[in-house]
Design a protein around this motif. Structure first.
Motif, PDB file in Angstrom:
ATOM      1  N   PRO A  55     -16.470  -7.239   1.347  1.00 18.65           N
ATOM      2  CA  PRO A  55     -15.046  -6.922   1.318  1.00 18.65           C
ATOM      3  C   PRO A  55     -14.747  -6.141   0.043  1.00 18.65           C
ATOM      4  N   ASN A  56     -13.763  -5.264   0.091  1.00 19.17           N
ATOM      5  CA  ASN A  56     -13.502  -4.424  -1.095  1.00 19.17           C
ATOM      6  C   ASN A  56     -12.726  -5.165  -2.186  1.00 19.17           C
ATOM      7  N   THR A  57     -12.674  -6.479  -2.058  1.00 21.04           N
ATOM      8  CA  THR A  57     -12.103  -7.289  -3.140  1.00 21.04           C
ATOM      9  C   THR A  57     -13.179  -7.650  -4.164  1.00 21.04           C
ATOM     10  N   ASN A  76     -18.294  -1.026   1.893  1.00 17.26           N
ATOM     11  CA  ASN A  76     -17.041  -1.759   1.706  1.00 17.26           C
ATOM     12  C   ASN A  76     -16.411  -2.079   3.042  1.00 17.26           C
ATOM     13  N   ILE A  77     -15.858  -3.274   3.150  1.00 17.94           N
ATOM     14  CA  ILE A  77     -15.006  -3.609   4.292  1.00 17.94           C
ATOM     15  C   ILE A  77     -13.579  -3.368   3.806  1.00 17.94           C
ATOM     16  N   GLY A  78     -12.988  -2.276   4.236  1.00 17.58           N
ATOM     17  CA  GLY A  78     -11.658  -1.879   3.763  1.00 17.58           C
ATOM     18  C   GLY A  78     -11.650  -0.376   3.547  1.00 17.58           C
ATOM     19  N   VAL A  79     -10.459   0.201   3.576  1.00 16.61           N
ATOM     20  CA  VAL A  79     -10.379   1.656   3.389  1.00 16.61           C
ATOM     21  C   VAL A  79     -10.384   2.012   1.904  1.00 16.61           C
ATOM     22  N   GLY A  80      -9.845   1.122   1.064  1.00 16.87           N
ATOM     23  CA  GLY A  80      -9.783   1.399  -0.374  1.00 16.87           C
ATOM     24  C   GLY A  80     -11.153   1.231  -1.019  1.00 16.87           C
ATOM     25  N   PRO A 287       0.123 -12.419   1.289  1.00 22.69           N
ATOM     26  CA  PRO A 287      -1.131 -12.388   0.524  1.00 22.69           C
ATOM     27  C   PRO A 287      -2.152 -11.332   0.973  1.00 22.69           C
ATOM     28  N   HIS A 288      -1.825 -10.069   0.838  1.00 24.93           N
ATOM     29  CA  HIS A 288      -2.738  -8.950   1.153  1.00 24.93           C
ATOM     30  C   HIS A 288      -3.359  -9.098   2.549  1.00 24.93           C
ATOM     31  N   ILE A 289      -2.494  -9.095   3.551  1.00 20.35           N
ATOM     32  CA  ILE A 289      -2.964  -9.310   4.930  1.00 20.35           C
ATOM     33  C   ILE A 289      -2.571  -8.173   5.872  1.00 20.35           C
ATOM     34  N   ALA A 290      -2.157  -7.030   5.319  1.00 20.87           N
ATOM     35  CA  ALA A 290      -1.641  -5.970   6.196  1.00 20.87           C
ATOM     36  C   ALA A 290      -2.659  -5.531   7.257  1.00 20.87           C
ATOM     37  N   SER A 291      -3.933  -5.529   6.934  1.00 23.62           N
ATOM     38  CA  SER A 291      -4.934  -5.103   7.936  1.00 23.62           C
ATOM     39  C   SER A 291      -5.460  -6.273   8.747  1.00 23.62           C
ATOM     40  N   SER A 292      -4.870  -7.451   8.538  1.00 21.48           N
ATOM     41  CA  SER A 292      -5.486  -8.636   9.116  1.00 21.48           C
ATOM     42  C   SER A 292      -4.977  -8.986  10.511  1.00 21.48           C
TER      43      SER A 292
HETATM   44  C1  8YV Z   1      -8.380  -5.314   3.122  1.00 23.76           C
HETATM   45  C2  8YV Z   1      -7.462  -3.233   2.134  1.00 23.76           C
HETATM   46  O1  8YV Z   1      -7.561  -6.030   2.302  1.00 23.76           O
HETATM   47  O2  8YV Z   1      -8.586  -1.688   3.486  1.00 23.76           O
HETATM   48  C3  8YV Z   1      -8.194  -1.974   2.360  1.00 23.76           C
HETATM   49  O3  8YV Z   1      -8.396  -1.220   1.395  1.00 23.76           O
HETATM   50  O4  8YV Z   1      -6.878  -3.429   1.143  1.00 23.76           O
HETATM   51  C4  8YV Z   1      -7.442  -4.264   3.241  1.00 23.76           C
HETATM   52  O5  8YV Z   1      -7.505  -3.728   4.469  1.00 23.76           O
HETATM   53  C5  8YV Z   1      -9.386  -6.120   2.633  1.00 23.76           C
HETATM   54  O6  8YV Z   1      -9.647  -5.793   1.304  1.00 23.76           O
HETATM   55  C6  8YV Z   1     -10.570  -6.402   3.447  1.00 23.76           C
HETATM   56  O7  8YV Z   1     -11.688  -6.471   2.740  1.00 23.76           O
END
Ligand code: 8YV
Length: 332
Positions: A55-57, A76-80, A287-292
């Motif tokens: 995850p990109n965290t 990375n899992i995530g677009v950022g 809590p950072h769930i927009a893509s969830s």
């Molecule tokens: C995800 C996000 O939070 O895609 C991103 O960059 O911030 C979110 O979609 C999340 O980090 C999944 O790993």
């Protein structure tokens, strides 16, 4: 003679289908847990890995990248991708991939959910009922702000920003946008979106929705001077990165009524939240769930796993952030 398989580290629990994609193709070290790997453990477990699915965290500091001499890809899992020093990774010949597109619509849905929730006071009203406080109504009972026919300002007209603008069109909103680059005539036409300066966007929008990536240029690019330009009735929505916005300034802007409220899914020091934000009535915080959504998070994991599989098979991953590394792969 048996050929030894390359090692892949999965830093955190992911959808099982993503693990299955890699099983049999790599020697997997799977941290099947929701706890983030601390830096010492990450350093230990990433030794010898050619690929890291994460995850990109999870942050990858420059020193760590230097010590992972077998590493070919961080998927990375995530677009950022602000969790990795891209310049350092590129110099070291480490590919960085992300998961664009698959999360666009889901993230835009959520940005719009925040916009509706904060302007029509949905969360506040829900809390009121749950606390069993409804005894009577009044003429201005939970009176909020209209969304339809208002002006939606998109700060960053990338894929997600454009998807939010499309939703705004569905609500008969006027669309303004600001971006480092002007969009194509086709996209502007489709969205009926007008390119304006950042200042004009802030001054004229009823809703400002933030969709820029976090870079050195965008860090704290919505701070006190920008918030002071916004309308007193306006609402700030942020589903991109917390650090794009100066959180303390947002607290002040709401307390001092420079703006009417905020819908925030991302924060400067996640998972810690500025305690002053928690004391405000006119915010909706998530809590950072927009893509969830189930489907999207699964797709994100699958896409990241396919990116690793591609590298294992000598093919270019479908979504590379630093393409130049693929073009000159023999850096080290
Ligand atoms: C995800 C996000 O939070 O895609 C991103 O960059 O911030 C979110 O979609 C999340 O980090 C999944 O790993």
């Amino acid at each position: 003679m048996t050929q030894t398989k390359s090692k892949v580290l999965i830093t955190r629990r992911v959808y099982p289908e993503a693990v299955e994609i890699l099983r049999g193709h790599a020697e997997l070290d799977y941290n099947d847990s929701d706890d983030r790997l601390e830096s010492a453990e990450l350093l230990r477990r990433a030794q010898g890995a050619m690929g890291i699915l994460t995850p990109n965290t999870q942050r990858f500091q420059v020193e760590l990248l230097h010590s992972l001499t077998d590493l070919r890809i961080i998927a990375n899992i995530g677009v950022g991708f602000d969790n990795v020093d891209i310049a350092a990774a590129s110099e070291l010949g480490i590919l960085i991939s992300n998961t664009p597109d698959v999360l666009t619509e889901t993230t835009a849905d959520f940005a719009f959910a925040l916009l509706l929730a904060i302007s029509r006071r949905v969360v506040e009203a829900n809390r009121y009922l749950l606390e069993d406080r409804w005894t009577r109504g009044s003429i201005d009972f939970f009176a909020g702000h209209d969304v339809h026919h208002r002006t939606l300002g998109i700060f960053g007209l990338g894929r997600i920003g454009a998807a939010v603008a499309r939703r705004g069109r569905g609500f008969s909103m006027k669309i303004l946008y600001h971006d480092a680059r002007k969009a194509s005539k086709d996209l502007e036409g489709e969205l009926a979106a007008t390119f304006v300066s950042k200042e004009q966007l802030l001054r004229e929008s009823d809703f400002v929705s933030v969709h820029v990536p976090l870079t050195e240029e965008t860090r704290k690019s919505i701070a006190e001077p920008q918030l002071r330009l916004m309308k007193k009735t306006s609402i700030l929505i942020n589903t991109s990165r917390g650090a794009v916005v100066d959180e303390q300034a947002v607290v002040k802007a709401i307390q001092q009524k420079w703006i009417a409220g905020a819908g925030l899914d991302v924060f400067e020091r996640e998972p810690r939240i500025n305690p002053e934000l928690l004391n405000l009535r006119n915010v909706v915080l998530t809590p950072h769930i927009a893509s969830s959504s189930e489907d999207t998070r699964r797709e994100m994991c699958l896409m990241a796993a396919r990116n690793i599989l591609s590298v294992l098979n000598g093919r270019r991953p479908e979504s590379l952030v630093n393409r130049s590394v693929w073009e000159s792969p023999a850096i080290r």
